[in-house]
Design a protein around this motif. Structure first.
Motif, mmCIF file in Angstrom:
data_model
loop_
_atom_site.group_PDB
_atom_site.id
_atom_site.type_symbol
_atom_site.label_atom_id
_atom_site.label_comp_id
_atom_site.label_asym_id
_atom_site.label_seq_id
_atom_site.Cartn_x
_atom_site.Cartn_y
_atom_site.Cartn_z
ATOM 1 N N ARG A 97 47.261 46.679 43.166
ATOM 2 C CA ARG A 97 45.925 46.872 43.698
ATOM 3 C C ARG A 97 46.001 48.016 44.699
ATOM 4 O O ARG A 97 46.886 48.080 45.546
ATOM 5 N N ASP A 111 40.630 50.254 44.913
ATOM 6 C CA ASP A 111 40.021 48.932 44.759
ATOM 7 C C ASP A 111 39.420 48.451 46.066
ATOM 8 O O ASP A 111 38.480 47.664 46.085
ATOM 9 N N ALA A 169 39.274 41.880 48.452
ATOM 10 C CA ALA A 169 39.655 42.118 47.062
ATOM 11 C C ALA A 169 39.283 40.918 46.193
ATOM 12 O O ALA A 169 38.847 41.070 45.067
#
Lengths: 141, 431
Positions: free
Chosen positions: A19, A64, A136
């Motif tokens: 990520r 992200d 996230a």
């Protein structure tokens, strides 16, 4: 995909590796600490110092999660965020702002500008990590 | 008619009795009948501006002492207005001032102190909100603190920290601790300085500080006259002013006044004044100086009784030398009907008038104003205008219709004045 990070990788909390977090922060020592903490948690961290090409950096990096410091020289964190939200491709990017502690004004402005999370400086490392994880996790897919 | 209270008539009677004169004697001295004086003493007749000085002379006091309650009354009304005014018995202000001058002075002193404190708070708030140095110092401390906390956390809480990383974060910790120490020092120094200067001074505005300083010196600086010690002799006094801004302003004024004194020295000045009948434009022509310089010099020479107001093109006061009976407001502009502003609108044109201020005893003043234009930056630079108005309580020409003016709208009782820009806190019917 495993990130080519410098610090040792720990697999904590079952976070998927790879990520990508983009950090816009001009203080090198703060950036280094944040990068260390997040990389150890399995995040790929790139940093940018802010300024007039920050927006371009966000567009090309397509992270992200974006961590954005309010206190940047030149173009302020708020201006960058406002420009991001105006860009349809980036409007739904999760953004965490680093605000100055005790500046209620900053938090209100961050909310209005469209930030998803705030962390006040000086932050505890655990708080920062938790906020990034929450941010996230909230993202669909 | 007149309200009951300690008004001019009662003052006249009190004074007459104090010096042991009968009505007939005082009336004779003042050129009126004893029965008319009796009506005056019972506040059944107003004392006109022509009679006032004669009565004062007859009673062996200054005219201002008779009408003097008026100045306090205006100030009391202003103080009530500043405090929201509703509770005070505004219609009895003159009464209060006359009966209890000490208490009235206390009210005024407290109002002045409150105003100063409010200005101080505003200045400090401005500073904190907008001072770039303070802001930068705070940011520096905050960033250093952030890095220190993060690095310390990493060092303390990371298991199996690689030695290279350990070294790196120890170094960051060290560097940022130093930054933190330096930043904290800068903040403390900054706050020390703030405390030392402004707080102790109870900041009057810098302009008021300079005006107070000049007023203490009787609006004349003998050091600047030929033979005096010059501006250097005043540097110790200037250093004693509380704020940097006031000191800087005072230095500027001293330079201007020194130049005026050099260009218009005594005894030539005295002679020119006598020949010109006090007309500053004639003095300017005779001594070859600019009109504004002559106005300044007239008001700030030794023994000057004239008042002076200077304003810039925005109408903001640059200097206020008051004269008894003519209130000069602190901020917010004067009465729009003053010749000062007419002059500002027609630079280079002399504007004169007799101004009449409202009151128990209407007071008249000879007002002379003119404005100058300067181009310090040349053709491409800004156009600066400055206007000056001299105020004299004497030498009033007869037969001239006076302008009905005021000091400041808020405390001026002329309810029907077309130039009024805010409501008065007290209406005086018929004005």
């Amino acid at each position: 995909m495993r990130a080519a990070a410098e610090p040792e990788q720990g697999r904590t909390g079952g976070q998927p590796v790879g990520r990508h977090v983009l950090l816009i922060e001009d203080e090198p020592n703060i950036a280094e600490a944040i990068r260390f903490i997040l990389s150890r948690d399995g995040w790929r961290v790139t940093t940018h110092g802010g300024g007039s090409d920050a927006l371009m950096a966000v567009r090309s990096a397509v992270p992200d999660v974006l961590i954005l410091d309010v206190m940047l020289p030149g173009l302020s964190g708020f201006e960058i965020l406002a420009a991001l939200r105006a860009d349809t491709r980036l409007a739904s990017l999760p953004v965490m702002m680093l605000t100055a502690k005790g500046q209620g004004r900053d938090r209100e402005a961050a909310e209005r500008a469209g930030a998803d999370r705030f962390v006040a400086k000086p932050f505890s490392n655990a708080d920062l990590l938790a906020s990034v994880r929450e941010l996230a996790a909230g993202r669909p897919g | 008619m007149a309200a009951a209270g300690w008004l001019t008539g009662a003052r006249i009677r009190a004074r007459r009795e104090r010096i042991g004169l009968r009505q007939a004697e005082v009336a004779r001295r003042a050129g009126i009948s004893a029965s008319y004086l009796n009506l005056i003493e019972h506040d059944r007749r107003r004392v006109g501006p022509d009679l006032l000085p004669r009565l004062a002379a007859a009673l062996e006091i200054e005219a201002e002492a008779l009408a003097g309650a008026q100045g306090r009354t205006d100030d009391l009304r202003a103080a009530a207005a500043a405090a929201g005014g509703a509770a005070a018995e505004l219609a009895r202000a003159e009464d209060f001032a006359g009966r209890f001058p000490g208490w009235a002075d206390l009210v005024l002193a407290q109002a002045a102190r409150i105003a100063r404190l409010e200005r101080l708070v505003e200045a400090l708030n401005d500073r904190i909100g907008q001072d770039p140095h303070l802001s930068a110092a705070l940011h520096e401390v905050l960033n250093a603190m952030t890095s220190v906390r993060a690095a310390a956390g990493i060092l303390a809480e990371t298991d199996d920290l690689d030695p290279d990383w350990r070294r790196r974060f120890h170094q960051n910790l060290h560097t940022d601790s130093e930054r933190l120490a330096a930043g904290a020092e800068a903040l403390v120094a900054y706050l020390d300085q703030a405390e030392g200067s402004e707080a102790n001074a109870m900041a009057a505005s810098p302009q008021e500080e300079v005006e107070d300083w000049l007023a203490l010196r009787g609006w004349h600086l003998p050091d600047l006259e030929p033979g005096g010690g010059g501006p250097a002799a005043l540097s110790a006094q200037i250093a004693g002013l509380a704020s940097d801004a006031a000191r800087s302003l005072a230095r500027d004024w001293v330079a201007v006044l020194a130049a005026d004194a050099a260009a218009m020295p005594e005894p030539a000045l005295g002679q020119a004044l006598a020949d010109a009948g006090g007309d500053p434009l004639r003095i300017a022509a005779r001594l070859g100086v600019a009109p504004l310089a002559a106005m300044r010099r007239t008001a700030l020479r030794a023994g000057a009784t004239e008042g002076l107001v200077l304003c810039d093109a925005a109408g903001a006061f640059l200097l206020r030398k008051p004269v008894a009976g003519f209130p000069l407001p602190r901020g917010g502009g004067g009465c729009a009907l003053w010749p000062l502003y007419a002059a500002l609108g027609q630079p280079g044109t002399a504007v004169e008038g007799i101004g009449e201020l409202p009151g128990q005893v209407p007071r008249r003043f000879r007002l002379r104003a003119i404005a100058e234009i300067r181009h310090p930056g040349g053709f491409g630079g800004p156009v600066l205008r400055q206007a000056a108005m001299l105020i004299r309580a004497d030498d009033l020409p007869a037969g001239v219709t006076p302008l009905r003016i005021g000091g400041a709208c808020r405390i001026c009782p002329r309810a029907l004045c077309p130039a009024r820009r805010e409501p008065p806190i007290l209406r005086d019917e018929g004005l």
